[in-house]
Design an enzyme around this catalytic site. Structure first.
Site, PDB file in Angstrom:
ATOM      1  N   ASP A 264      37.993  14.856  16.875  1.00 63.30           N
ATOM      2  CA  ASP A 264      36.544  15.789  17.346  1.00 63.30           C
ATOM      3  C   ASP A 264      37.194  17.310  17.100  1.00 63.30           C
ATOM      4  O   ASP A 264      37.975  17.980  16.661  1.00 63.30           O
ATOM      5  CB  ASP A 264      37.072  15.420  18.712  1.00 63.30           C
ATOM      6  CG  ASP A 264      35.483  16.099  19.240  1.00 63.30           C
ATOM      7  OD1 ASP A 264      35.138  17.403  18.766  1.00 63.30           O
ATOM      8  OD2 ASP A 264      35.283  15.339  20.489  1.00 63.30           O
TER       9      ASP A 264
ATOM     10  N   VAL B 202      33.643  12.843  10.885  1.00 60.64           N
ATOM     11  CA  VAL B 202      32.947  11.706  10.106  1.00 60.64           C
ATOM     12  C   VAL B 202      31.366  12.267   9.072  1.00 60.64           C
ATOM     13  O   VAL B 202      30.976  12.546   9.900  1.00 60.64           O
ATOM     14  CB  VAL B 202      33.302  10.157  11.046  1.00 60.64           C
ATOM     15  CG1 VAL B 202      34.855  10.607  11.491  1.00 60.64           C
ATOM     16  CG2 VAL B 202      32.037  10.490  11.788  1.00 60.64           C
TER      17      VAL B 202
ATOM     18  N   CYS C 142       2.574  24.838  16.358  1.00 59.18           N
ATOM     19  CA  CYS C 142       1.689  25.701  16.433  1.00 59.18           C
ATOM     20  C   CYS C 142       1.289  25.588  17.931  1.00 59.18           C
ATOM     21  O   CYS C 142       1.261  27.109  18.883  1.00 59.18           O
ATOM     22  CB  CYS C 142       0.191  25.328  16.425  1.00 59.18           C
ATOM     23  SG  CYS C 142      -0.447  23.112  16.694  1.00 59.18           S
TER      24      CYS C 142
END
Length: 739
Positions: free
Chosen positions: A204, A254, A334
Site C-alpha cells: 500500500d 501495482v 456545462c
C-alpha cells in the site's frame, strides 16, 4: 411518526424458540435454519447435562447431540439434516475468526440500529454456516484434538493437517486500508503464513491519515504519517508473534511500472492474491496478472452498509474483468460550469476552482522558470496558450503579492469575479426571460436562474472564503498568513472594486454536445506582448512558487475551508441548499462511505473462501460469491459464474520461445496488439508491412511504442484477433513472447 416494529409477533424468547421465524442467509440452504435451530438447542442441552461441549470429531458425543436434537424437534425430527447436526457437534468447541467476523459485524450493526433507530432491525432468528469451507479430507478425532496451541479453536474444525496447510500458505494482499487491515487481523488469528514455508506480502503506497482511524483499527494516532503496510504488519505481528519475519511490507503501487518488483518470480512464488483495493483500474490490472500467472484471486468491496465478495479460481470461474459494473455517471461540464442544481455540482466546481487558483497557474509559472523555451512551445502547441501566458503574467508580474494584505485584496477581488461578475455576465448572455428555439422559457426544469451576491463582511461564509483564499494564495508565494478577522475586515473594506461591464458575444456552453466554453480572462490579450513583459528565468534563478497539494485531513491548511465556502457561495447564487464542512469534505475528498460492521462481515466472508482456496477445491458449487446489505438486512449468495469453455481466458498460453519475428508467429494473418498498441495487421499498408514483418517482436514493440522495453521485462503478452475462413471471429490464447 415513528414506525413500530413487532419483534417476532412480540413473542417471548421462550415462545419464539418453539415457533421460530428464520432469517435466510443462503437461499440454497433452505432447510438449514430449522436444523441448526434444533441443533444449537441440543448443544446447549448437552453441555447442561454433561458439563462440557461435545468433543471434536467424537462420534459418541455427536450421536448424543443428534438424539437431543430429535427430541427437541419433536414431530419435525424426520426433517432434520443428520449430517449438519453431526458437524455442529463435531465443531462445537471450534472458534473461527472469519465466522466471528461475519456474525460479529452483523450483530454490531443490529446494536447500532437499536441505539440510533436507523435502518430496519432483524426480527427473526439468524443461523449462518459455511460447511462447504471444510476440507475435502475429513479430519479424524485425533487430528482435531486440542494441541495446547493458539489455533486449537480452528484445529477443532479443520484438523491439524489442514492447519499446517494454512500456515504454509503464501498470499499477496493488495491494499492495507479498511478491508486490508481487517484481512490481516483475521489472517493473524487464523495463523495464515505462520509456518516455515508461509509468507504474506502486503503493499500500500498510502500513509495513515486522521480520517482512517475511525475504521482502520490497526492504526493509532501515533501512526499518523507512516506507511499503512508497515504499521498494519507491525500491529498483527504484535497480535500473533508467529508472524514475525513472515510479513513483507511494500510501498509500491501495482501496475506496469512496478513489474520489476512484482514480476514473474514474485507471482510464481504465490499461492493466491487478495485484493483490498478502492479503485477499478488497479483491480483490473491485478485480475489480468492473476489470469496470466493462473493464480486464485479473492475480491471484495464495501459501500456503507452494502458489501460484496467474489472468488476467482483458474479454469473454474470467470475472471473479475469478465463482467463489470457500468462506469460512474459523470456530471456534464456545462452543468458544473453554468447550470448547477445540486450541491454535488457546486462542490465539484469549487474543487476545480481550487486547482485553477492555487495549483495549475503556479505549476505553469514554475515550468516557465525551469523549462527552456517553455513560452515558445506553449505558443506553438498549446491549445489555450493566451490564457496560460496571461496566468503566468498575472502570478509573476501583474498580481504578484509582496505582503499578506495584498493576498487579502486578491481574495476579495476573486469573490467579486466568481460570485458577482460571472453571474452578471451569464445573465447578460442568457437573461432570465430568455426562451429556447421552441419558445419555452430557457430557465426552467433543472436550469436555475442564478442571482449575483452582494459582498458582506458580516456574513460568516463571505468572510471565511476571503480568509481561506488569502491564506492559500499566500502559501503559493511563501508569505506568512493570518486568520485575524479584524485584519481581513479592515483590508477588505478598503478594496476598490472595479465596476463590471458585461461583454457581448460571449459563447455559453449550454449542452454537453456544444464546444467547451473557453476561459474569458484572456480575451483581447496579445500573448506575444505579455510574454515580452515576463522577467527572464535567469533573472529569477532558484525562485519558485509553491503549488498547493490537496490534503483533506489537515484542518489547519484551509483546503476544505476554501472548497466548503466556495461551494456554498456558488450554491447561494443558484438557491441550492448549502452543505456542512463535513459533507463537503466527504464529497470533495471522494471519501467512500465505509463502516466497520460491513468491513468486518465482508472480510469474514472472504476468509471463508480462502479456506477453500487453500484446500484447492475443484467444484464450482463449493465456492460462493456474496452480497450483503446490513441496513435491510439482506444476505445473498450465488455460485460464481463458470468459465466459458469457448473462451480463451484460462487456456494455456501459446508460448513463443525465443525472439520470433511477426512472420513466424502461429497466425501471421491476424491483428497483433500489445496493450493498446497495434503492432501489425493483415491490413497494414504494404510499405509498413514489409518493414515490420521481418522484425523481431521485441524490436517491433520498441519501434511502435517509441520507447525501449524495460530491462526487467521477460515476456511480452501479445493479443491476437483473427477470423476463420467464413469471417467469424476466433478467440486465440494470447501469445507470450519470451525475451
Amino acid at each position: 411518526m415513528p414506525k413500530i416494529i413487532e419483534f417476532i409477533g412480540q413473542k417471548s424468547l421462550r415462545e419464539s424458540l418453539k415457533s421460530p421465524e428464520y432469517f435466510m442467509t443462503d437461499f440454497a440452504k433452505f432447510d438449514r435454519p430449522a436444523t441448526l435451530h434444533a441443533g444449537f438447542q441440543a448443544i446447549s442441552a448437552f453441555k447442561e447435562k454433561h458439563g462440557h461441549l461435545p468433543k471434536p470429531r467424537n462420534p459418541a458425543d455427536a450421536e448424543a447431540v443428534l438424539a437431543l436434537a430429535k427430541e427437541i424437534a419433536g414431530s419435525d425430527a424426520e426433517d432434520l439434516n443428520v449430517k449438519v447436526i453431526q458437524e455442529l457437534a463435531y465443531q462445537a468447541t471450534g472458534d473461527l475468526s472469519p465466522v466471528n467476523a461475519v456474525i460479529g459485524g452483523f450483530i454490531a450493526q443490529e446494536a447500532l440500529k437499536a441505539v440510533s433507530a436507523k435502518f430496519h432491525p432483524m426480527v427473526q432468528h439468524l443461523y449462518f454456516d459455511s460447511l462447504e469451507s471444510l476440507p475435502a479430507e475429513t479430519p479424524s478425532e485425533q487430528d482435531a484434538a486440542p494441541q495446547q496451541s493458539r489455533y486449537d479453536g480452528q484445529i477443532a474444525v479443520f484438523g491439524s493437517a489442514f492447519q499446517k496447510k494454512i500456515a504454509d500458505h503464501r498470499q499477496f494482499l493488495v491494499g492495507s486500508g479498511a478491508i486490508g487491515c481487517e484481512m490481516l487481523k483475521n489472517w493473524s488469528l487464523m495463523g495464515l503464513a505462520s509456518g516455515p514455508k508461509g509468507v504474506i506480502h502486503v503493499t500500500d503506497l498510502d500513509t495513515i491519515e486522521k480520517s482512517n482511524l475511525n475504521r482502520q483499527f490497526l492504526f493509532r494516532a501515533k501512526d499518523l504519517g507512516k506507511f499503512k503496510s508497515e504499521q498494519a504488519a507491525a500491529a498483527v505481528i504484535d497480535m500473533n508473534p508467529d508472524l514475525a519475519n513472515k510479513i513483507v511490507s511494500h510501498q509500491d503501487a501495482v501496475g506496469p511500472d512496478t513489474e520489476n518488483i512484482y514480476g514473474d518470480e514474485f507471482f510464481e512464488s504465490l499461492d493466491g492474491v487478495t485484493n483490498a483495493l478502492d479503485n477499478i483500474k488497479a483491480r483490473l490490472y491485478m485480475d489480468q496478472r492473476c489470469v496470466f500467472f493462473q493464480k486464485p484471486l479473492l475480491e471484495s468491496g464495501t459501500l456503507g452498509t452494502k458489501g460484496n465478495t467474489q472468488v476467482v479460481v483458474p479454469h473454474l470461474t470467470e475472471s473479475y474483468s469478465s463482467s463489470q459494473d457500468p462506469p460512474e455517471k459523470e456530471t456534464p461540464s456545462c452543468t458544473v460550469k453554468n447550470f448547477p442544481n445540486q450541491i454535488q455540482h457546486t462542490i465539484e466546481w469549487a474543487r476545480q476552482q481550487f486547482d485553477s487558483l492555487f495549483v495549475k497557474p503556479v505549476q505553469s509559472v514554475n515550468s516557465y522558470l525551469s523549462e527552456p523555451n517553455f513560452i515558445e512551445s506553449t505558443l506553438k502547441y498549446g491549445g489555450q496558450s493566451n490564457e496560460q501566458i496571461k496566468q503566468i503574467h498575472d502570478y509573476l508580474v501583474a498580481n504578484k503579492p509582496l505582503s499578506f494584505e495584498e493576498c487579502i485584496v486578491w481574495a476579495r477581488l476573486q469573490f467579486e469575479e466568481n460570485y458577482v461578475n460571472a453571474i452578471k455576465q451569464l445573465l447578460y448572455s442568457l437573461p432570465k426571460d430568455a426562451v429556447t428555439s421552441t419558445g419555452q422559457p430557457f430557465w426552467s426544469g433543472p436550469k436555475r436562474a442564478p442571482d449575483p451576491l452582494t459582498f458582506d463582511l458580516n456574513d460568516a461564509t463571505h468572510l471565511d472564503y476571503i480568509i481561506a483564499a488569502a491564506n492559500l494564495h499566500a502559501y503559493n508565494y511563501g508569505l506568512k498568513g493570518s486568520t485575524d478577522p479584524a485584519l481581513f475586515k479592515r483590508v477588505a473594506d478598503g478594496v476598490k472594486v472595479p465596476e463590471f461591464v458585461p461583454r457581448s458575444g460571449v459563447k455559453i456552453q449550454i449542452n454537453e454536445t456544444d464546444a467547451p466554453q473557453e476561459g474569458t480572462g484572456a480575451d483581447g490579450v496579445d500573448a506575444d506582448d505579455l510574454s515580452k513583459q515576463l522577467p527572464s528565468p535567469s533573472s529569477l534563478a532558484g525562485y519558485r512558487l509553491n503549488p498547493v497539494e490537496f490534503e483533506k485531513d489537515d484542518d489547519t491548511n484551509h483546503h476544505i475551508d476554501f472548497i466548503t465556502t466556495a461551494s456554498n457561495l456558488r450554491a447561494l447564487n443558484y438557491s441550492i441548499q448549502t452543505a456542512s464542512r463535513h459533507q463537503t469534505k466527504q464529497i470533495a475528498g471522494k471519501i467512500i462511505p465505509a463502516i466497520a460492521t460491513t468491513t468486518s462481515l465482508v472480510t469474514g466472508l472472504v476468509c471463508l473462501e480462502l479456506y477453500k482456496i487453500i484446500d484447492k477445491k475443484e467444484k464450482i458449487e463449493d465456492y460462493k460469491n456474496g452480497f450483503v446489505n446490513l441496513a435491510l438486512p439482506f444476505f445473498g449468495f450465488s455460485e460464481p459464474i463458470a468459465a466459458q469453455k469457448n473462451k480463451a481466458i484460462w487456456r494455456d498460453h501459446m508460448d513463443s520461445m525465443g525472439p520470433l519475428r511477426v512472420q513466424e508467429q502461429p497466425n501471421p494473418q491476424g491483428t497483433y496488439f500489445l496493450g493498446v498498441s497495434m503492432l501489425w495487421s493483415s491490413f497494414t499498408p504494404p510499405k509498413k508491412s514489409q518493414e515490420r514483418l521481418p522484425m523481431k517482436m521485441s524490436e517491433l514493440v520498441e519501434h511502435v511504442s517509441k520507447k525501449p522495453i524495460p530491462p526487467w521485462t521477460k515476456n511480452l503478452i501479445v493479443e491476437v484477433i483473427a477470423s476463420d475462413e467464413e469471417g467469424e471471429d476466433v478467440e486465440i490464447p494470447f501469445i507470450v513472447v519470451k525475451i
